[in-house]
Design an enzyme around this catalytic site. Structure first.
Site, mmCIF file in Angstrom:
data_model
loop_
_atom_site.group_PDB
_atom_site.id
_atom_site.type_symbol
_atom_site.label_atom_id
_atom_site.label_comp_id
_atom_site.label_asym_id
_atom_site.label_seq_id
_atom_site.Cartn_x
_atom_site.Cartn_y
_atom_site.Cartn_z
ATOM 1 N N GLU A 1 -18.160 -3.924 24.591
ATOM 2 C CA GLU A 1 -17.376 -5.156 24.700
ATOM 3 C C GLU A 1 -16.150 -5.139 23.785
ATOM 4 O O GLU A 1 -15.057 -5.544 24.168
ATOM 5 C CB GLU A 1 -18.245 -6.376 24.350
ATOM 6 C CG GLU A 1 -19.384 -6.646 25.313
ATOM 7 C CD GLU A 1 -20.617 -5.790 25.047
ATOM 8 O OE1 GLU A 1 -20.630 -5.051 24.042
ATOM 9 O OE2 GLU A 1 -21.572 -5.855 25.844
ATOM 10 N N HIS B 1 0.829 -1.206 0.000
ATOM 11 C CA HIS B 1 0.000 0.000 0.000
ATOM 12 C C HIS B 1 0.860 1.252 0.000
ATOM 13 O O HIS B 1 1.266 1.725 1.065
ATOM 14 C CB HIS B 1 -0.902 -0.007 1.228
ATOM 15 C CG HIS B 1 -1.784 -1.212 1.320
ATOM 16 N ND1 HIS B 1 -1.326 -2.433 1.764
ATOM 17 C CD2 HIS B 1 -3.089 -1.389 1.021
ATOM 18 C CE1 HIS B 1 -2.320 -3.313 1.732
ATOM 19 N NE2 HIS B 1 -3.400 -2.704 1.282
ATOM 20 N N HIS C 1 -4.008 3.228 -3.414
ATOM 21 C CA HIS C 1 -4.214 2.647 -2.078
ATOM 22 C C HIS C 1 -3.456 1.334 -1.880
ATOM 23 O O HIS C 1 -2.680 1.207 -0.936
ATOM 24 C CB HIS C 1 -5.708 2.413 -1.797
ATOM 25 C CG HIS C 1 -5.936 1.476 -0.644
ATOM 26 N ND1 HIS C 1 -6.012 1.913 0.651
ATOM 27 C CD2 HIS C 1 -6.053 0.118 -0.589
ATOM 28 C CE1 HIS C 1 -6.160 0.865 1.460
ATOM 29 N NE2 HIS C 1 -6.202 -0.227 0.730
ATOM 30 N N HIS D 1 -29.490 -14.976 24.793
ATOM 31 C CA HIS D 1 -28.513 -14.901 25.874
ATOM 32 C C HIS D 1 -27.885 -16.256 26.200
ATOM 33 O O HIS D 1 -27.127 -16.363 27.154
ATOM 34 C CB HIS D 1 -29.170 -14.317 27.131
ATOM 35 C CG HIS D 1 -29.332 -12.825 27.063
ATOM 36 N ND1 HIS D 1 -29.962 -12.204 26.005
ATOM 37 C CD2 HIS D 1 -28.924 -11.833 27.891
ATOM 38 C CE1 HIS D 1 -29.950 -10.894 26.201
ATOM 39 N NE2 HIS D 1 -29.321 -10.647 27.332
HETATM 40 C C1 LIG Z 1 -11.750 -4.383 9.660
HETATM 41 C C2 LIG Z 1 -11.184 -4.231 8.302
HETATM 42 N N1 LIG Z 1 -12.002 -4.263 7.235
HETATM 43 C C3 LIG Z 1 -11.501 -4.183 5.994
HETATM 44 C C4 LIG Z 1 -10.163 -4.042 5.784
HETATM 45 C C5 LIG Z 1 -9.585 -4.002 4.376
HETATM 46 N N2 LIG Z 1 -9.111 -2.623 4.135
HETATM 47 C C6 LIG Z 1 -7.822 -2.291 4.206
HETATM 48 S S1 LIG Z 1 -7.585 -0.637 4.046
HETATM 49 C C7 LIG Z 1 -9.227 -0.368 3.837
HETATM 50 C C8 LIG Z 1 -9.823 0.989 3.702
HETATM 51 C C9 LIG Z 1 -8.955 1.958 3.109
HETATM 52 O O1 LIG Z 1 -9.393 3.252 3.393
HETATM 53 P P1 LIG Z 1 -8.612 4.122 4.438
HETATM 54 O O2 LIG Z 1 -8.715 3.526 5.761
HETATM 55 O O3 LIG Z 1 -9.113 5.510 4.272
HETATM 56 O O4 LIG Z 1 -7.109 4.013 3.974
HETATM 57 P P2 LIG Z 1 -6.452 4.737 2.705
HETATM 58 O O5 LIG Z 1 -7.061 4.140 1.485
HETATM 59 O O6 LIG Z 1 -6.765 6.175 2.829
HETATM 60 O O7 LIG Z 1 -5.043 4.397 2.819
HETATM 61 C C10 LIG Z 1 -9.932 -1.571 3.874
HETATM 62 C C11 LIG Z 1 -11.384 -1.670 3.696
HETATM 63 C C12 LIG Z 1 -9.337 -4.003 6.931
HETATM 64 N N3 LIG Z 1 -8.018 -3.876 6.833
HETATM 65 N N4 LIG Z 1 -9.872 -4.069 8.160
#
Ligand SMILES: Cc1ncc(C[n+]2csc(CCOP(=O)(O)OP(=O)(O)O)c2C)c(N)n1
Ligand SMILES: [Mg+2]
Length: 669
Positions: A414, A34, A268, A476
């Site tokens: 939680e 990334h 990304h 529950h």
């Molecule tokens: C709980 C979770 N869901 C999905 C992902 C897969 N994932 C990695 S980065 C991302 C989103 C990217 O958006 P952002 O957080 O704004 O990061 P940016 O693209 O700006 O680097 C996702 C959905 C993850 N890492 N964790």
């Protein structure tokens, strides 16, 4: 390379561009990763590591270091580049090995793999929530160990969080509690680049994040996330705020500097490509070749910064030395808290045979029993303290006015509770436990998984462990939960069969250093077994043991855990009275049992005895291995129902008659 190659780019920008180019080069070489977020957050990281972050690369475990948490774990190259520059043991060679087998630079940061990495992050929302636990530990330890004469605990927790972090539910729980507790030494930089994987945040995210944090009791600022002086000024203000955690909303550009990919989700999660890297380096005023370039004066700067920080950590050692001289009792406490050492003898309670005691109640007696011996043990419940029975006896609660207490009220949060306990365990100095109903372990599973992955000795106290919670009904009544928890590697699950086994379970949990333990406890009373008649509960340390029927050639094995042990025992005694060589085995922990030598397991469960019945008010799944194709399970394979516990026992077959019937069917097969 000498400085001439970089034109008139100001020094701080050269640092940021070093982070950017190392990140894009590493992702390119790995052909995965990334680049966008590290390029966008490089300026924030630069301000932090050049001007503020108090860490010593020579001493990654310095107790009073600032904690830096990269919540957006996918931006791992931002962290690795920064650690490399600061002088942690992350070499350029390590960076060239980004994402490769056995490297120090895995795809997402992993805590025990890379010096300087504070936690394993990647599941969005976890980092920021875990950091709240770190910041809470800082306050709780400061309250215990700082004196007017000297400050031993005084550090910040810095978090780099992304749009994804801000969307995740666990984050909402955690920041709410952080604001409520006024954790003022927590500073979150929000990388507001308005881009996620699927496109711009316009698609899904129009809430006013700043207003939400403000409403939760946070101090909020807005800056241009590429303006170093603005980031610095906001950080200074955030550090000065003494009663609120801080959010600094940084407007940034993902893929900053890339002519074709800046502000696009295409930066990304994929390499920029050779052509785009060339174009980006040209735009940034950076030599196109060689890759993985660090300007000489950048190394020089961090060399001197490292020396300053080493001196700072030595200065802290002197303060600790003063404490040892001037207040030896406090120093001894400090050492006890930092080591978390469990003495050879633990003052755990004993229980009178024949009484009926719920294992949650026995568990409470254990907490109260060890409380004075283990002053670093802290924890609480997610609004079920009275039911979970986890409060310390002094009646004092951790609050923004009193961080010296030990009982934490997590509220109905939680997921954040578990993430925060991870943060407390990572921070060091306190040993955390978390409690709720077993059925809600689902609400915290992602954080439990991270406890296990990070090898953190968090103790989970799960009560109300079966359909026998009764009238509250199927919502529950846990059915699949024990099996699901058993499926998590490195989580030790213990479902004790009576009060004495509960004390033994607590002992195992407390002595565990390299992973979490889940204690599975009943709401309802269970008979305390007569240990004169049956083997001692210390045998829980082997995970499973023979309760009844020691002869070497049993005809049938009855395996049980928790509240079903007494039932199996009653059935076993009846069979034996009928002349059947029945054996009853208490199996409180399958994980611990599986760690025993095969020879021991074979004496408990002789392989030749294939007639087997397991009794556990949950899924059969985890017993398949022991039951084979001929064994039978008295358990639950459907949701429960709302009714008194005795009626549920009858309807679902948890009666001596039914167990006997199943046993006879197995014997006759
Ligand atoms: C709980 C979770 N869901 C999905 C992902 C897969 N994932 C990695 S980065 C991302 C989103 C990217 O958006 P952002 O957080 O704004 O990061 P940016 O693209 O700006 O680097 C996702 C959905 C993850 N890492 N964790
Ligand atoms: Mg984003």
């Amino acid at each position: 390379m000498t400085n001439d190659a970089f034109g008139d780019t100001p020094f701080p920008v050269r640092v940021a561009n070093t982070i950017r180019t190392l990140s894009m080069d590493a992702v390119q070489k790995a052909n995965s990763g990334h680049p966008g977020a590290p390029m966008g957050m490089a300026d924030i990281a630069t301000v932090l590591i050049t001007r503020f972050l108090k860490v010593s690369p020579d001493r990654p475990d310095w107790p009073d270091r600032d904690r830096l948490v990269l919540s957006a774990g996918h931006a791992s190259m931002l962290l690795y580049s920064s650690l490399h520059l600061m002088g942690f043991d992350v070499t350029l060679e390590d960076i060239r090995s980004f994402r490769q087998w056995g490297s120090k630079t895995p795809g997402h940061p992993e805590v025990h793999v890379t010096p300087g990495v504070e936690m394993t992050a990647g599941p969005l929302g976890q980092g920021i929530s875990t950091a709240v636990g770190m910041a809470l530990s800082e306050r709780m330890l400061a309250e215990r160990f700082n004196r007017d004469e000297r400050t031993i605990v005084d550090h910040f927790t810095y978090v780099l969080a992304s749009d994804g972090d801000m969307m995740e539910g666990v984050q909402a729980e955690a920041i709410s509690l952080a604001g409520h507790l006024g954790l003022s030494k927590l500073i979150v930089y929000y990388d507001a680049n308005r881009i996620t994987i699927d496109g711009t945040t316009d698609l899904t995210f129009s809430e006013d994040v700043a207003a939400r944090y403000e409403a939760s009791g946070w101090h909020v600022q807005h800056v241009d996330g590429h303006d170093h002086d603005a980031i610095e000024a906001a950080t200074v203000v955030a550090r000065e705020d003494s009663d609120k955690p801080s959010l600094i909303v940084c407007r940034t550009h993902i893929g900053y500097g890339s002519p074709g990919k800046q502000d696009s989700s295409s930066s990304h999660g994929a390499p920029l490509g050779e052509d785009e890297i060339r174009a980006t380096k040209e735009k940034l005023g950076w030599p196109v070749e060689p890759a993985f370039l660090v300007p000489d004066d950048v190394y020089e700067f961090f060399g001197s910064r490292r020396a300053v920080l080493t001196r700072e950590s030595e200065w802290w050692d002197r303060k600790l030395g003063d404490m040892e001289q001037e207040d030896p009792a406090l120093f001894a406490d400090w050492q006890q808290f930092m080591s978390g050492k469990i003495p050879a003898e633990l003052p755990l309670p004993t229980f009178e045979a024949g009484k009926s005691i719920a294992t949650r109640k026995a568990s409470h007696a254990c907490i109260l029993g060890v409380a004075d011996t283990l002053p670093f043990l802290v924890g609480g419940s997610a609004d079920l303290a009275g039911s979970n029975k986890t409060d310390f006896a002094d009646g004092r609660l951790v609050s923004r006015e009193d961080f010296s207490a030990r009982t934490i009220r997590f509220g109905i949060r939680e997921h954040a509770m578990a993430a925060m306990c991870n943060g407390m365990a990572l921070h060091g100095g306190l040993r955390p436990f978390a409690s709720t109903f077993l059925v809600f372990s689902d609400y915290m599973r992602p954080s439990i998984r991270l406890s296990a992955l990070m090898e953190l000795p968090v103790i989970y106290v799960f009560t109300h462990d079966s359909i026998f919670v009764g009238e509250d009904g199927p919502t529950h009544q846990p059915i699949e939960h024990v099996a699901v928890l058993r499926a998590i590697p490195n989580l030790t699950v213990i479902r004790p069969g009576d009060a004495a086994e509960t004390a033994a379970a607590w002992e195992i949990a407390l002595r565990r250093k390299d992973g979490p333990t889940a204690l599975i406890l009943t709401r309802q009373g269970l008979p305390v077994l007569d240990r004169e008649k049956f083997p001692g509960a210390c045998k829980v340390a082997r995970g499973g043991y023979v309760l009844l029927g020691e002869e070497a050639d049993p005809e049938i094995l009855l395996l049980a855990s928790g509240s079903e042990v007494a039932l199996a025992l009653a059935a076993g005694e009846t069979l034996r009275a009928d002349g059947v060589r029945a054996r009853v085995i208490s199996l409180p922990s399958l994980e611990v049992f599986e760690q025993q030598p095969e020879s021991y397991r074979d004496t408990v469960l002789p392989p030749t005895c294939t007639k087997r019945v397991a009794v556990e008010a949950g899924l059969r799944l985890s017993f398949d291995h022991y039951l084979g194709s001929s064994g039978r399970h008295v358990g639950m394979d459907r949701f429960g129902a709302s009714a008194p516990a005795a009626d549920l026992a009858r309807e679902f077959g948890f009666t001596v008659e039914n167990v006997l019937e199943v046993a006879k069917a197995v014997l006759d097969a």
